[in-house]
Design a protein around this motif. Structure first.
Motif: not given
Ligand SMILES: *[C@@H]1O[C@H](CO)[C@@H](O)[C@H](O)[C@H]1NC(C)=O
Ligand SMILES: *[C@@H]1O[C@H](CO)[C@@H](O)[C@H](O)[C@H]1NC(C)=O
Ligand SMILES: *[C@@H]1O[C@H](CO)[C@@H](O)[C@H](O)[C@H]1NC(C)=O
Length: 360
Positions: A67-72, A79-81, A95-98, A298-301
């Protein structure tokens, strides 16, 4: 309503693009519900779990993440958008950064050392490892309410080591044939909750099926599960039957059915000289579990704006959807991040499973 399509949904869910003789796919005549089904390539394999162990580096066991590369490691829901903080996504819909993640499969050779089982895309897709992700809206006229920013959920239990009483499995495995699918409903035979214990020419497939009902209020819950629920008549066959699948009044809002399909390419281990001489199960989850019960999803929208809602309302099927933006396959593959927990060798033979997991 429409019981006649029930036996067909099996084709829909897992053989949509593949099947034994798929032919041209025509949802109008195939009598299968519309559903997004798309490739998400490997973003990273790392010992992190921002949902269950936020901020814990390293987390107890290794995961494979797409998914999206903001994963940490932290991903604080307040706060994490995911959309704003991601520069790319490993999924085909841009458009899927989940973020989507599961445990990782390992093979234990007869000399007692372990090796990570690589993944391959589901048949019909190209890419690098990862997960085939599904979003399935209700059949017919019922509306779906897409997830809101901050929404998360979890299926399965990393600590599960045996079959609980009254178990309605949501995580199953199948020994895949070399090509094609056995055309059965997931979690019905030949699927099993335990791991296959034989050579599988097409690898081992994990299927993880998420709930379809939401309490309409909470984006998450302490166990990451109680804010969502399976339909009341959630038997294996009814779980996918939105027309008949009634949400409990505690969880009245119908959400898209999220489903993961992960294919572990076990073929490099199809060698009897590698298998344990005592006949024990060589496959083991990164949780330390060789039975199979502990696989989890695990899922984070993190879809941009109302993109997921648009796709559900448009009842798009497969990985082409006129109301969504897609990206070229090579661009999705290029979206990767560096591992945070570098001490784990994830490509060679290792003496122990990484992490604080139950050792054999
Ligand atoms: C995760 O990302 C957020 C937002 O970019 C950042 O504030 C936070 O420090 C990061 N956490 C870790 C553990 O890297
Ligand atoms: C264990 O077996 C694997 C597979 O045959 C081999 O590649 C590896 O070198 C062996 N490791 C040890 C420590 O003997
Ligand atoms: C679905 O949503 C539309 C638009 O809000 C509404 O007109 C329609 O009645 C809803 N359908 C059902 C079955 O609730």
């Amino acid at each position: 309503m429409a019981p006649q399509w029930k036996p067909l949904i099996l084709t829909a869910l897992l053989g949509l693009v593949v099947g034994q003789d798929p032919g041209p796919f025509d949802p109008a005549t195939a009598n299968i519900p519309p559903m997004l089904r798309f490739q998400c390539n490997q973003l990273v394999i790392d010992r992190l779990d921002p949902l269950v162990n936020p901020g814990v580096v390293p987390s107890p066991h290794i995961h494979q993440i797409v998914g999206g590369n903001s994963f940490n490691a932290s991903m604080d829901p307040k706060t994490h958008d995911l959309v704003k903080q991601s520069g790319c996504t490993s999924c085909s819909f841009s458009e899927d950064f989940s973020n989507y993640w599961t445990a990782v499969l390992y093979f234990r050779a007869r000399n007692g050392t372990y090796r990570r089982v690589p993944q391959k895309p589901s048949e019909g897709f190209t890419g690098v490892g990862g997960i085939t992700v599904y979003y399935i809206p209700p059949l017919g006229k019922a509306n779906t309410t897409a997830f809101r920013p901050g929404f998360r959920m979890l299926v399965g239990e990393a600590t599960l080591r045996s079959m609980p009483q009254k178990y309605d499995p949501k995580v199953c495995h199948r020994c895949m044939p070399k090509t094609g699918d056995n055309n059965n409903l997931n979690c019905a035979p030949p699927d099993g909750v335990t791991l296959p214990h034989k050579f599988c020419e097409g690898g081992i497939r994990s299927v993880i099926t998420f709930p379809t009902c939401w309490d309409g209020v909470n984006l998450d819950s302490a166990d990451h599960k109680s804010h969502v629920a399976y339909p009341l008549d959630g038997s294996i066959t009814d779980r996918f039957d939105y027309d008949g699948g009634v949400c409990p009044n505690t969880h009245p809002v119908k959400i898209p059915q999220v489903m993961y399909e992960v294919v572990w390419d076990t073929t490099m281990f199809n060698d009897k000289d590698l298998w344990p001489e005592d006949g024990s199960q060589p496959f083991v989850w990164s949780t330390g579990d060789e039975n199979g019960y502990s696989q989890h999803g695990d899922y984070v929208f993190g879809w941009k704006g109302d993109a997921l809602q648009r796709a559900m309302d448009a009842k798009c099927t497969g990985d082409v959807c006129s109301v969504l933006e897609s990206q070229p396959a090579d661009k999705a593959v290029d979206c990767t991040i560096d591992r945070v927990v570098q001490e784990d060798d994830i490509n060679g033979w290792v003496p122990e499973l990484p992490g604080s997991v139950m050792k054999r």
